[in-house]
Design a protein around this motif. Structure first.
Motif, PDB file in Angstrom:
ATOM      1  N   ALA A 207       0.814  -1.214   0.000  1.00 39.86           N
ATOM      2  CA  ALA A 207       0.000   0.000   0.000  1.00 39.86           C
ATOM      3  C   ALA A 207       0.848   1.264   0.000  1.00 39.86           C
ATOM      4  CB  ALA A 207      -0.923  -0.001   1.221  1.00 39.86           C
ATOM      5  N   LYS A 208       2.071   1.174   0.551  1.00 43.43           N
ATOM      6  CA  LYS A 208       2.902   2.373   0.698  1.00 43.43           C
ATOM      7  C   LYS A 208       4.348   2.086   0.280  1.00 43.43           C
ATOM      8  CE  LYS A 208       0.257   4.034   4.692  1.00 43.43           C
ATOM      9  NZ  LYS A 208       0.326   4.404   6.130  1.00 43.43           N
ATOM     10  N   ASP A 209       5.055   3.149  -0.128  1.00 44.90           N
ATOM     11  CA  ASP A 209       6.479   2.999  -0.428  1.00 44.90           C
ATOM     12  C   ASP A 209       7.251   2.550   0.802  1.00 44.90           C
ATOM     13  OD1 ASP A 209       5.926   3.862  -2.965  1.00 44.90           O
ATOM     14  OD2 ASP A 209       7.304   5.568  -2.944  1.00 44.90           O
ATOM     15  N   SER A 210       6.865   3.051   1.978  1.00 44.44           N
ATOM     16  CA  SER A 210       7.561   2.679   3.211  1.00 44.44           C
ATOM     17  C   SER A 210       7.451   1.170   3.458  1.00 44.44           C
ATOM     18  CB  SER A 210       6.982   3.448   4.405  1.00 44.44           C
ATOM     19  OG  SER A 210       5.592   3.226   4.517  1.00 44.44           O
ATOM     20  N   GLN A 211       6.350   0.560   3.033  1.00 41.57           N
ATOM     21  CA  GLN A 211       6.179  -0.885   3.207  1.00 41.57           C
ATOM     22  C   GLN A 211       7.067  -1.655   2.229  1.00 41.57           C
ATOM     23  OE1 GLN A 211       1.925  -1.182   2.774  1.00 41.57           O
ATOM     24  NE2 GLN A 211       1.540  -0.806   4.942  1.00 41.57           N
ATOM     25  N   VAL A 212       7.303  -1.077   1.050  1.00 38.14           N
ATOM     26  CA  VAL A 212       8.238  -1.702   0.103  1.00 38.14           C
ATOM     27  C   VAL A 212       9.629  -1.757   0.729  1.00 38.14           C
ATOM     28  CG1 VAL A 212       9.396  -1.426  -2.127  1.00 38.14           C
ATOM     29  CG2 VAL A 212       6.926  -1.034  -1.949  1.00 38.14           C
ATOM     30  N   LEU A 213      10.043  -0.640   1.347  1.00 38.36           N
ATOM     31  CA  LEU A 213      11.365  -0.594   1.997  1.00 38.36           C
ATOM     32  C   LEU A 213      11.448  -1.592   3.158  1.00 38.36           C
ATOM     33  CD1 LEU A 213      11.746   3.278   1.942  1.00 38.36           C
ATOM     34  CD2 LEU A 213      13.241   1.669   0.751  1.00 38.36           C
ATOM     35  N   LYS A 214      10.394  -1.675   3.954  1.00 34.20           N
ATOM     36  CA  LYS A 214      10.390  -2.621   5.077  1.00 34.20           C
ATOM     37  C   LYS A 214      10.469  -4.064   4.588  1.00 34.20           C
ATOM     38  CE  LYS A 214       7.886   0.301   8.373  1.00 34.20           C
ATOM     39  NZ  LYS A 214       6.594   0.542   9.052  1.00 34.20           N
ATOM     40  N   ALA A 215       9.788  -4.347   3.480  1.00 39.77           N
ATOM     41  CA  ALA A 215       9.801  -5.717   2.931  1.00 39.77           C
ATOM     42  C   ALA A 215      11.207  -6.090   2.457  1.00 39.77           C
ATOM     43  CB  ALA A 215       8.803  -5.820   1.778  1.00 39.77           C
ATOM     44  N   ILE A 216      11.911  -5.136   1.848  1.00 39.86           N
ATOM     45  CA  ILE A 216      13.297  -5.401   1.417  1.00 39.86           C
ATOM     46  C   ILE A 216      14.186  -5.605   2.634  1.00 39.86           C
ATOM     47  CG2 ILE A 216      15.303  -4.426   0.222  1.00 39.86           C
ATOM     48  CD1 ILE A 216      13.330  -2.920  -1.599  1.00 39.86           C
ATOM     49  N   GLU A 217      14.001  -4.766   3.634  1.00 38.05           N
ATOM     50  CA  GLU A 217      14.819  -4.871   4.845  1.00 38.05           C
ATOM     51  C   GLU A 217      14.582  -6.209   5.550  1.00 38.05           C
ATOM     52  OE1 GLU A 217      16.429  -1.315   7.429  1.00 38.05           O
ATOM     53  OE2 GLU A 217      14.309  -1.646   7.756  1.00 38.05           O
ATOM     54  N   ALA A 218      13.348  -6.686   5.513  1.00 42.07           N
ATOM     55  CA  ALA A 218      13.000  -7.938   6.196  1.00 42.07           C
ATOM     56  C   ALA A 218      13.396  -9.177   5.395  1.00 42.07           C
ATOM     57  CB  ALA A 218      11.504  -7.960   6.467  1.00 42.07           C
ATOM     58  N   GLY A 219      13.866  -8.977   4.159  1.00 42.79           N
ATOM     59  CA  GLY A 219      14.280 -10.128   3.358  1.00 42.79           C
ATOM     60  C   GLY A 219      13.168 -10.732   2.520  1.00 42.79           C
ATOM     61  N   GLN A 220      12.011 -10.073   2.509  1.00 42.28           N
ATOM     62  CA  GLN A 220      10.899 -10.596   1.713  1.00 42.28           C
ATOM     63  C   GLN A 220      11.192 -10.447   0.220  1.00 42.28           C
ATOM     64  OE1 GLN A 220       7.155  -8.656   2.598  1.00 42.28           O
ATOM     65  NE2 GLN A 220       5.952 -10.369   1.850  1.00 42.28           N
ATOM     66  N   CYS A 221      11.956  -9.441  -0.141  1.00 42.39           N
ATOM     67  CA  CYS A 221      12.353  -9.212  -1.530  1.00 42.39           C
ATOM     68  C   CYS A 221      13.696  -8.477  -1.516  1.00 42.39           C
ATOM     69  CB  CYS A 221      11.296  -8.399  -2.279  1.00 42.39           C
ATOM     70  SG  CYS A 221      10.686  -6.982  -1.357  1.00 42.39           S
ATOM     71  N   ASP A 222      14.283  -8.304  -2.696  1.00 44.47           N
ATOM     72  CA  ASP A 222      15.623  -7.696  -2.776  1.00 44.47           C
ATOM     73  C   ASP A 222      15.641  -6.309  -3.409  1.00 44.47           C
ATOM     74  OD1 ASP A 222      16.603 -10.024  -1.685  1.00 44.47           O
ATOM     75  OD2 ASP A 222      17.253 -10.874  -3.608  1.00 44.47           O
ATOM     76  N   VAL A 223      14.679  -6.046  -4.294  1.00 48.59           N
ATOM     77  CA  VAL A 223      14.649  -4.760  -5.003  1.00 48.59           C
ATOM     78  C   VAL A 223      13.226  -4.206  -5.026  1.00 48.59           C
ATOM     79  CG1 VAL A 223      16.614  -5.241  -6.508  1.00 48.59           C
ATOM     80  CG2 VAL A 223      14.327  -5.928  -7.221  1.00 48.59           C
ATOM     81  N   GLY A 224      13.136  -2.894  -5.244  1.00 46.27           N
ATOM     82  CA  GLY A 224      11.828  -2.246  -5.335  1.00 46.27           C
ATOM     83  C   GLY A 224      11.968  -0.889  -5.996  1.00 46.27           C
ATOM     84  N   ILE A 225      10.844  -0.174  -6.090  1.00 43.65           N
ATOM     85  CA  ILE A 225      10.823   1.183  -6.666  1.00 43.65           C
ATOM     86  C   ILE A 225      10.087   2.085  -5.683  1.00 43.65           C
ATOM     87  CG2 ILE A 225      10.019   2.617  -8.578  1.00 43.65           C
ATOM     88  CD1 ILE A 225      10.110   0.107 -10.367  1.00 43.65           C
ATOM     89  N   VAL A 226      10.743   3.179  -5.274  1.00 41.09           N
ATOM     90  CA  VAL A 226      10.124   4.090  -4.297  1.00 41.09           C
ATOM     91  C   VAL A 226      10.475   5.539  -4.635  1.00 41.09           C
ATOM     92  CG1 VAL A 226      10.292   2.364  -2.446  1.00 41.09           C
ATOM     93  CG2 VAL A 226      12.084   4.097  -2.695  1.00 41.09           C
ATOM     94  N   ASN A 227       9.733   6.461  -4.042  1.00 48.00           N
ATOM     95  CA  ASN A 227      10.116   7.874  -4.086  1.00 48.00           C
ATOM     96  C   ASN A 227      11.254   8.084  -3.097  1.00 48.00           C
ATOM     97  OD1 ASN A 227       8.229   8.469  -5.998  1.00 48.00           O
ATOM     98  ND2 ASN A 227       6.919   9.701  -4.667  1.00 48.00           N
ATOM     99  N   THR A 228      12.210   8.929  -3.475  1.00 49.72           N
ATOM    100  CA  THR A 228      13.438   9.046  -2.679  1.00 49.72           C
ATOM    101  C   THR A 228      13.221   9.584  -1.271  1.00 49.72           C
ATOM    102  OG1 THR A 228      13.785  11.122  -3.897  1.00 49.72           O
ATOM    103  CG2 THR A 228      15.064   9.215  -4.589  1.00 49.72           C
ATOM    104  N   TYR A 229      12.196  10.420  -1.065  1.00 54.16           N
ATOM    105  CA  TYR A 229      12.026  10.966   0.286  1.00 54.16           C
ATOM    106  C   TYR A 229      11.613   9.886   1.283  1.00 54.16           C
ATOM    107  CZ  TYR A 229       7.224  11.442  -1.470  1.00 54.16           C
ATOM    108  OH  TYR A 229       6.000  11.206  -2.038  1.00 54.16           O
ATOM    109  N   TYR A 230      10.969   8.818   0.797  1.00 55.75           N
ATOM    110  CA  TYR A 230      10.674   7.696   1.701  1.00 55.75           C
ATOM    111  C   TYR A 230      11.986   7.051   2.156  1.00 55.75           C
ATOM    112  CZ  TYR A 230       5.674   7.781   0.624  1.00 55.75           C
ATOM    113  OH  TYR A 230       4.362   8.153   0.510  1.00 55.75           O
TER     114      TYR A 230
END
Length: 342
Positions: A207-230
């Motif tokens: 739902a959010k860019d911040s969740q994409v970052l958390k998923a990468i950090e948690a090892g759920q995935c390795d790459v993503g696309i986000v806005n830089t301020y997130y």
């Protein structure tokens, strides 16, 4: 079918009541000399700027915040009775849509065009960008080498199967990114890329860019696309993060950028003051504050960057006029639906 009709009628009635209530509130709330800004930007990001403008000019500014779509519908409902003078929002898609709804009037760009590049402004002078955000690739530096990355399109390759996380296609940020890709790559290739992205997803779209970052950090995935301020916000919370930014498409059209921006409303009662505020927001002093407040880039490229933003390095940005991104939004949505990108 009957239940659906009743639900629709009930929702329409609620919207009408809410709109009338808002109309009444707006008419009662403002003094004659107040400049009124409707904004989808968070109050804490822009109120300090408005306070500084008031201090320098003596012009009071009242801020009404809300979701972009809701504010656009409110302005349509209020029509010529609105007391709003400026509409400020994020993403060229929202600005373009507001312009298509006939909400803006042309600005005097004599001062603005000297500060803000043409591709960040509406060609008909209905709105201007005020800050820039980049939407690019992020990766976990212990699981991915930067040499493995290149472009948005390459994330559709089989090498990223089960390793990609994306935000939902319903967010305007992704609609704008895909709209830009259609303009650069064509619809056929873009559809192939979207299909590849969906095939490579490690989880359903977030739902959010911040969740994409958390998923990468948690090892759920390795790459993503986000806005830089997130990414900047995550860095603030965790300076030791292993997630890194990668500037996409440096060997082709450049990294996708978008803006937060504003325009003078068609029924503005304080047009001269509204023009003065937009001129002020493009001034050197305001641009430095505007970009730094949300870890964005000033729309004026001559303004020094916030130190944290500067630490991410320089990159080649896409110089596609953002009005084109707005025009291609519907086409982008159609392709994402066709590719089953939820």
């Amino acid at each position: 079918m009957k239940k659906r009709s009743l639900k629709h009628a009930f929702a329409t009635t609620l919207f009408s009541i809410a709109s009338l209530a808002m109309l009444g509130t707006s008419q009662l709330a403002y003094a004659d000399d107040e400049l009124v800004v409707y904004s989808s930007r968070k109050e804490h990001l822009i109120k300090p700027l408005f306070d500084q403008f008031t201090k320098e000019t003596g012009i009071p500014v009242t801020l009404q915040t809300g979701k972009a779509n809701a504010l656009i519908e409110r302005l349509k409902a209020e029509g010529e009775r609105t007391q709003a003078d400026i509409f400020m929002t994020v993403d060229a898609g929202n600005l373009w849509y507001a312009a298509q709804q006939g909400l803006f009037q042309p600005m005097n760009v004599d001062r603005i065009q000297a500060k803000i590049p043409a591709h960040l402004r509406d060609p008909d002078n209905l709105w201007t960008g005020l800050s820039v955000r980049a939407r690019t690739i992020v990766y976990h530096s212990e699981r991915v080498q930067p040499s493995e990355l290149s472009s948005y399109e390459a994330l559709a390759n089989n090498a990223w199967h089960g390793k990609l996380c994306l935000r939902t296609s319903k967010k305007v940020y992704n609609k704008s990114l895909v709209a830009a890709m259609i303009d650069h790559d064509g619809a056929t290739k873009t559809e192939q890329v979207l299909t590849g992205w969906v095939s490579n997803l490690a989880a359903k779209p977030q739902a959010k860019d911040s969740q994409v970052l958390k998923a990468i950090e948690a090892g759920q995935c390795d790459v993503g696309i986000v806005n830089t301020y997130y990414y900047g916000r995550m860095q603030d919370k965790n300076p030791q993060t292993k997630i890194k930014l990668f500037w996409a498409n440096q060997n082709s059209y450049g990294t996708h950028i978008n803006v937060s921006g504003a325009g003078i409303l068609k029924h503005a009662q304080h047009r001269e003051a509204a023009q003065k505020l937009l001129n002020w927001l493009t001034s050197d002093t305001a641009q430095k504050q505007f970009g730094g407040a949300n870890k964005e880039y000033p729309a004026n490229p001559k303004i020094p960057l916030d130190p944290q933003v500067a630490s991410w390095g320089s990159f080649k940005a896409d110089d596609l006029n953002l009005a084109i991104v707005g025009k291609r939004q519907a086409e982008a949505v159609k392709l994402m639906q066709k590719a089953n990108y939820k």
